[in-house]
Write a protein that holds these residues in place. Structure first.
Motif, PDB file in Angstrom:
ATOM      1  N   ILE A  90      39.259  -7.341  46.919  1.00 51.25           N
ATOM      2  CA  ILE A  90      39.021  -6.905  48.303  1.00 51.25           C
ATOM      3  C   ILE A  90      40.326  -6.361  48.897  1.00 51.25           C
ATOM      4  O   ILE A  90      40.346  -5.290  49.511  1.00 51.25           O
ATOM      5  N   LEU A  91      41.426  -7.094  48.657  1.00 58.10           N
ATOM      6  CA  LEU A  91      42.718  -6.641  49.179  1.00 58.10           C
ATOM      7  C   LEU A  91      43.112  -5.292  48.573  1.00 58.10           C
ATOM      8  O   LEU A  91      43.688  -4.447  49.259  1.00 58.10           O
ATOM      9  N   SER A  92      42.760  -5.089  47.324  1.00 58.54           N
ATOM     10  CA  SER A  92      43.122  -3.807  46.724  1.00 58.54           C
ATOM     11  C   SER A  92      42.276  -2.667  47.305  1.00 58.54           C
ATOM     12  O   SER A  92      42.745  -1.546  47.463  1.00 58.54           O
ATOM     13  N   GLU A 118      36.208 -21.165  55.405  1.00 54.49           N
ATOM     14  CA  GLU A 118      37.648 -21.259  55.113  1.00 54.49           C
ATOM     15  C   GLU A 118      38.093 -20.069  54.271  1.00 54.49           C
ATOM     16  O   GLU A 118      39.131 -19.470  54.536  1.00 54.49           O
ATOM     17  N   LYS A 119      37.288 -19.740  53.255  1.00 58.86           N
ATOM     18  CA  LYS A 119      37.634 -18.591  52.404  1.00 58.86           C
ATOM     19  C   LYS A 119      37.671 -17.310  53.235  1.00 58.86           C
ATOM     20  O   LYS A 119      38.571 -16.486  53.078  1.00 58.86           O
ATOM     21  N   MET A 120      36.693 -17.140  54.135  1.00 63.28           N
ATOM     22  CA  MET A 120      36.654 -15.933  54.974  1.00 63.28           C
ATOM     23  C   MET A 120      37.880 -15.872  55.881  1.00 63.28           C
ATOM     24  O   MET A 120      38.534 -14.828  55.989  1.00 63.28           O
ATOM     25  N   ALA A 121      38.173 -17.000  56.520  1.00 62.90           N
ATOM     26  CA  ALA A 121      39.302 -17.018  57.452  1.00 62.90           C
ATOM     27  C   ALA A 121      40.606 -16.701  56.715  1.00 62.90           C
ATOM     28  O   ALA A 121      41.447 -15.936  57.205  1.00 62.90           O
ATOM     29  N   LYS A 126      44.946 -12.835  55.522  1.00 58.82           N
ATOM     30  CA  LYS A 126      45.727 -12.062  54.541  1.00 58.82           C
ATOM     31  C   LYS A 126      45.660 -10.565  54.842  1.00 58.82           C
ATOM     32  O   LYS A 126      46.665  -9.864  54.785  1.00 58.82           O
ATOM     33  N   ILE A 127      44.468 -10.088  55.162  1.00 53.27           N
ATOM     34  CA  ILE A 127      44.327  -8.652  55.458  1.00 53.27           C
ATOM     35  C   ILE A 127      45.146  -8.298  56.700  1.00 53.27           C
ATOM     36  O   ILE A 127      45.868  -7.302  56.721  1.00 53.27           O
ATOM     37  N   LYS A 128      45.040  -9.140  57.729  1.00 48.32           N
ATOM     38  CA  LYS A 128      45.745  -8.823  58.981  1.00 48.32           C
ATOM     39  C   LYS A 128      47.266  -8.904  58.798  1.00 48.32           C
ATOM     40  O   LYS A 128      48.006  -8.170  59.433  1.00 48.32           O
ATOM     41  N   ARG A 129      47.706  -9.806  57.918  1.00 47.33           N
ATOM     42  CA  ARG A 129      49.149  -9.925  57.689  1.00 47.33           C
ATOM     43  C   ARG A 129      49.661  -8.672  56.981  1.00 47.33           C
ATOM     44  O   ARG A 129      50.714  -8.153  57.307  1.00 47.33           O
ATOM     45  N   ARG A 130      48.867  -8.193  56.033  1.00 45.55           N
ATOM     46  CA  ARG A 130      49.299  -7.044  55.234  1.00 45.55           C
ATOM     47  C   ARG A 130      49.090  -5.708  55.946  1.00 45.55           C
ATOM     48  O   ARG A 130      49.825  -4.756  55.724  1.00 45.55           O
ATOM     49  N   PHE A 131      48.084  -5.650  56.806  1.00 49.02           N
ATOM     50  CA  PHE A 131      47.783  -4.390  57.514  1.00 49.02           C
ATOM     51  C   PHE A 131      47.646  -4.663  59.007  1.00 49.02           C
ATOM     52  O   PHE A 131      46.553  -4.547  59.578  1.00 49.02           O
ATOM     53  N   PRO A 132      48.771  -5.035  59.642  1.00 54.00           N
ATOM     54  CA  PRO A 132      48.688  -5.506  61.034  1.00 54.00           C
ATOM     55  C   PRO A 132      48.157  -4.456  62.019  1.00 54.00           C
ATOM     56  O   PRO A 132      47.651  -4.817  63.072  1.00 54.00           O
ATOM     57  N   LYS A 133      48.275  -3.203  61.654  1.00 53.97           N
ATOM     58  CA  LYS A 133      47.822  -2.156  62.587  1.00 53.97           C
ATOM     59  C   LYS A 133      46.326  -1.905  62.490  1.00 53.97           C
ATOM     60  O   LYS A 133      45.755  -1.187  63.299  1.00 53.97           O
ATOM     61  N   ASN A 134      45.708  -2.466  61.448  1.00 60.23           N
ATOM     62  CA  ASN A 134      44.305  -2.131  61.198  1.00 60.23           C
ATOM     63  C   ASN A 134      43.341  -3.153  61.798  1.00 60.23           C
ATOM     64  O   ASN A 134      43.672  -4.322  61.952  1.00 60.23           O
ATOM     65  N   GLY A 155      41.767 -13.526  63.123  1.00 60.02           N
ATOM     66  CA  GLY A 155      42.181 -12.143  63.364  1.00 60.02           C
ATOM     67  C   GLY A 155      41.090 -11.092  63.306  1.00 60.02           C
ATOM     68  O   GLY A 155      41.367  -9.905  63.497  1.00 60.02           O
ATOM     69  N   ALA A 156      39.839 -11.493  63.052  1.00 57.23           N
ATOM     70  CA  ALA A 156      38.757 -10.491  63.018  1.00 57.23           C
ATOM     71  C   ALA A 156      38.604  -9.879  64.410  1.00 57.23           C
ATOM     72  O   ALA A 156      38.732 -10.566  65.419  1.00 57.23           O
TER      73      ALA A 156
END
Ligand code: 5AD
Ligand code: FES
Length: 352
Positions: A90-92, A118-121, A126-134, A155-156
């Motif tokens: 998913i991250l890729s 927990e897995k979703m959160a 992780k997504i928000k940390r890596r792509f903070p502008k998105n 962060g959703a």
């Protein structure tokens, strides 16, 4: 009643009563349709200019504990080949999407218990940390309020949950007994209260749908005031109990998009893949009818065919980069361009 007068009032007051909307929906004149689309385009251009927002759709699991009668990934469909993407996969997808310029990731799946809260959160963080502008949009179905709160704190930003129909009886015909319109609505109002930008929506021409149901949908939307409204034609899926029902109408979908644009001038309205599936120019026609969002597929190529909510879905053989290029070319051809920003509700205050 005069359709033009109704459209003019919709344009100036963003309002119409039930009789007026009924009249407009049943008026099949080409002229009416064209005038409606023209006014809807005018509103879109006033709010968004000629910018179209892209949302990269990541279909990360087609396991589903639900059994909606219209849907190809319902749990009873033994022919569905199930898959689930790992967190790394998913991250890729996000990485690829970010490089392509997508500023929103839509994480969509069936209601898959493997992805615990927990897995979703964790994934969202992780997504928000890596792509903070998105922006991160979730489309993972009905949950408890506490779960929605957890994802929001992780962060959703947004949540898509089509209500499918605002009529109790129609809802029961489309869904298994254990599901209810009441809970669907509860989810949508919870999501809004928590602070998400919320999207609801319907399938146009779903089995047993009547014009009165559609009117009910419009009034429900007025009550909810969603930030996004996703509508697309119902498309038959051969392995479902609705395999004998006909596809929904492209024409009615376009007309409804225009009515929605006039009723909700600032709403984010996607020209859906389903619309593009029934008509090769469907998405372009959607934009010209007042839509302002496209949702290209970011899922890995090898799983795309498996996320078969309906038959003959387009873009299942293309890489994300190809879809992006294709869509950019398509919308340039009709005089629009891809927006560079996130496209949050109310973000654009385009003036002419
Ligand atoms: N045809 C068109 N749209 C469908 N969806 C599910 N099944 C179908 C179908 N057969 C839509 C539903 C759901 C969204 C993710 O896809 O409206 O909310
Ligand atoms: Fe996917 Fe054209 S948008 S190939």
């Amino acid at each position: 009643m005069d359709s033009r007068a109704i459209i003019d009032r919709l344009f100036t007051e963003t309002a119409a009563d039930r009789e007026e909307l009924r009249h407009l929906l049943s008026d099949e004149e080409e002229d009416t349709q064209e005038y409606l689309a023209q006014k809807a385009r005018e509103v879109s251009r006033r709010t968004f200019g000629r910018q179209v927002y892209l949302r990269g759709l990541i279909e990360f699991s087609n396991y589903c504990k639900n059994d909606c009668k219209y849907c190809g990934i319902r749990r009873s469909n033994r022919n569905a080949e199930r898959y689930r993407l790992t967190e790394e996969e998913i991250l890729s997808c996000c990485e690829i999407g970010d490089k392509l310029g997508f500023r929103t990731f839509v994480l969509q799946s069936g209601e898959d218990p493997y992805y615990t809260d927990e897995k979703m959160a964790d994934l969202i963080r992780k997504i928000k940390r890596r792509f903070p502008k998105n922006a991160v949009t979730l489309s993972i179905g009905e949950k408890e309020r506490e779960s929605y709160e957890l994802y929001y704190r992780a962060g959703a930003d947004r949540y898509l949950l089509r209500h499918e129909t605002a009529d109790e009886e129609h809802y029961r015909l489309l869904h298994p007994e254990e599901m209810s319109l009441k809970n669907r609505k509860r989810c949508l109002f919870d999501l809004k209260e928590i602070g998400y930008q919320v999207g609801c929506g319907i399938m146009v021409g779903s089995p047993y749908q009547t014009m009165e149901h559609i009117l009910e949908d419009l009034f429900f939307m007025k009550e909810l005031e969603p930030h996004m409204i996703g509508i697309g034609p119902f498309i038959t899926q051969k392995d479902t109990p609705f395999s004998e029902f006909p596809d929904g109408s492209v024409k009615l979908t376009l007309k409804l998009l225009s009515i929605l644009r006039l009723l909700f001038p600032k709403a984010l309205l996607p020209a859906t893949t389903a619309l593009g599936t029934l008509d090769p120019m469907g998405r372009e026609k959607g934009i010209l009818a007042g839509a302002n969002v496209l949702m290209p597929n970011l899922s890995p190529k090898d799983v795309r065919k498996k996320y078969a909510l309906y038959d003959n879905k387009i873009c299942t053989g293309d890489e994300a980069a190809e879809c992006k290029r294709c869509l950019a070319a398509r919308i340039e051809k009709i005089g629009y361009e891809i927006a560079e920003t996130r496209g949050d509700y109310g973000e654009s205050s385009h003036c002419i």
